[in-house]
Structure formats: structure tokens, C-alpha cells
Write a protein that holds these residues in place. Sequence first.
Motif, PDB file in Angstrom:
ATOM      1  N   ALA A  50     -12.545  58.177  -9.854  1.00  0.00           N
ATOM      2  CA  ALA A  50     -11.337  58.081  -9.035  1.00  0.00           C
ATOM      3  C   ALA A  50     -11.120  56.646  -8.564  1.00  0.00           C
ATOM      4  O   ALA A  50     -12.077  55.888  -8.391  1.00  0.00           O
ATOM      5  N   TRP A  51      -9.868  56.287  -8.341  1.00  0.00           N
ATOM      6  CA  TRP A  51      -9.557  54.967  -7.792  1.00  0.00           C
ATOM      7  C   TRP A  51      -8.252  55.037  -6.999  1.00  0.00           C
ATOM      8  O   TRP A  51      -7.472  55.978  -7.142  1.00  0.00           O
ATOM      9  N   VAL A  52      -8.047  54.017  -6.160  1.00  0.00           N
ATOM     10  CA  VAL A  52      -6.829  53.896  -5.364  1.00  0.00           C
ATOM     11  C   VAL A  52      -6.360  52.444  -5.429  1.00  0.00           C
ATOM     12  O   VAL A  52      -7.148  51.521  -5.169  1.00  0.00           O
ATOM     13  N   ASP A  53      -5.096  52.249  -5.789  1.00  0.00           N
ATOM     14  CA  ASP A  53      -4.470  50.926  -5.746  1.00  0.00           C
ATOM     15  C   ASP A  53      -3.639  50.813  -4.474  1.00  0.00           C
ATOM     16  O   ASP A  53      -2.913  51.750  -4.113  1.00  0.00           O
ATOM     17  N   VAL A  54      -3.720  49.655  -3.815  1.00  0.00           N
ATOM     18  CA  VAL A  54      -2.944  49.407  -2.596  1.00  0.00           C
ATOM     19  C   VAL A  54      -2.176  48.098  -2.771  1.00  0.00           C
ATOM     20  O   VAL A  54      -2.764  47.065  -3.097  1.00  0.00           O
ATOM     21  N   THR A  55      -0.854  48.153  -2.558  1.00  0.00           N
ATOM     22  CA  THR A  55      -0.021  46.952  -2.577  1.00  0.00           C
ATOM     23  C   THR A  55       0.787  46.925  -1.293  1.00  0.00           C
ATOM     24  O   THR A  55       1.600  47.819  -1.036  1.00  0.00           O
ATOM     25  N   ARG A  56       0.546  45.917  -0.476  1.00  0.00           N
ATOM     26  CA  ARG A  56       1.224  45.808   0.813  1.00  0.00           C
ATOM     27  C   ARG A  56       2.637  45.252   0.659  1.00  0.00           C
ATOM     28  O   ARG A  56       2.891  44.400  -0.198  1.00  0.00           O
ATOM     29  N   SER A  57       3.543  45.763   1.497  1.00  0.00           N
ATOM     30  CA  SER A  57       4.932  45.264   1.564  1.00  0.00           C
ATOM     31  C   SER A  57       5.564  45.200   0.180  1.00  0.00           C
ATOM     32  O   SER A  57       6.211  44.222  -0.184  1.00  0.00           O
ATOM     33  N   TRP A  58       5.381  46.271  -0.583  1.00  0.00           N
ATOM     34  CA  TRP A  58       5.812  46.284  -1.986  1.00  0.00           C
ATOM     35  C   TRP A  58       7.294  46.570  -2.142  1.00  0.00           C
ATOM     36  O   TRP A  58       7.956  45.998  -3.012  1.00  0.00           O
ATOM     37  N   LEU A  59       7.828  47.454  -1.330  1.00  0.00           N
ATOM     38  CA  LEU A  59       9.201  47.920  -1.513  1.00  0.00           C
ATOM     39  C   LEU A  59      10.189  47.013  -0.799  1.00  0.00           C
ATOM     40  O   LEU A  59      10.115  46.851   0.425  1.00  0.00           O
ATOM     41  N   PRO A  60      11.146  46.424  -1.504  1.00  0.00           N
ATOM     42  CA  PRO A  60      12.180  45.642  -0.817  1.00  0.00           C
ATOM     43  C   PRO A  60      13.167  46.560  -0.101  1.00  0.00           C
ATOM     44  O   PRO A  60      13.288  47.744  -0.429  1.00  0.00           O
TER      45      PRO A  60
END
Length: 203
Positions: A29-39
Motif C-alpha cells: 500500500a502507498w499514499v501520495d500527498v500533494t499540497r495546494s494542488w487544486l487551483p
Amino acid sequence: MDFQGSLFAPPTGGLAFDEVARHRLTRGAWVDVTRSWLPDADDVFRALVADVPWRAERRQMYDRVVDVPRLVHTYVAGEDLPHAALTAARAALTAHYEPELGEPFVTAGCCYYRDGRDSVAWHGDTIGRGKTQDTMVAIVSVGDPRRLVLRPRGGGESTSIEMGHGDLVVMGGSCQRTWEHAVPKVAHAGPRISVQFRPLNVF
């Protein structure tokens, strides 16, 4: 382990994946995190509150029927999404993850957490193909920050991700069948909406 990052910075995203951080869990299992991604996260939030045909659900729990503690709506494959930024987000997620996922994201489930009393209990998306196959669920969060908690099925150390305004969290690999996730109740929280993009027949 806690994946908390900068929670209150204004979204500056442009659907890019150059700052994605992958966190390896156990059992594939894994989790990707991208902060402030959505404009345009503020505008997306307002549009979701106003335009989504939210419904309250009731569910059998033991010997009684109870209110589901959040409002919900699902956009099925082929339906228009309520904001152009979400349509672009789904296309960007497919373009980035399809080589690994093997298929596009097609549905968008929406959950409206009106305050800290709204929540979702421990579960994995295992009603469909996620019960037996690796898959992905991509969550875009807008509104007040809330904590997504994950734990291995059968016991083990839990971890959590603080999901802020405009953040993207992608659960992949075996995550849906080997781990569980929840959004617990909290004493104080403002409104928050999550949009969960999924491939076909993953629930």
C-alpha cells in the motif's frame, strides 16, 4: 508517523505533480500527498456547496436506523462535474496515474462534512474491484482541514494525513484491501468537502 504539512497556505496549485510525496505503507500500500494542488479551491468549494444535489442518507446499524453523518452525492461515469476545475483535475489525475493504474478515473463521489460532528467510520473501498485488485482512490479536499487516519487491517500502527484546502491525497496499491481509513469526529471544525475520484467499479 504523521504526514502533516503546511495546512493554511493559500492554494497555488496548477494540477502539477512535481511536488507529490509518496509514503510507502505495508503490504504493497502507498499514499501520495500533494499540497495546494487544486487551483481556484475557494471557487470550487462555493460551487460544490451551492450546485451539488446533496442528499442525507440513513443506514441500518445493529437494531436501528441512523443518519449517515455527512451529506453525499456521486457523479457517475459520463456525468458533467459541477466545476471546470474538477473536470480538469480528473483529466490530470488520469494522465499522471494511468500508466501505473492501467485505466482512467471516471467517477466522482462527493462528501460534505458540515462541521466536526460529521465523519466517516473505518472502511476500505472494497465493495467493487478494490476487494481483490490493486486500485487507486484520489481525494481532493476543499474547505476546513480534516484529518484522514489510516490503519492496517488486522491491527498495527496507524498514521494520519491532515488534508488542507486544495490538497490532493491518492491511496494506491493494495491500500483499499490491506488498510482502512476514516475521518473521525472532532470537537470543532468548519465545513469541508471531499471529492473522491475512482476508476470504474471501485466503491
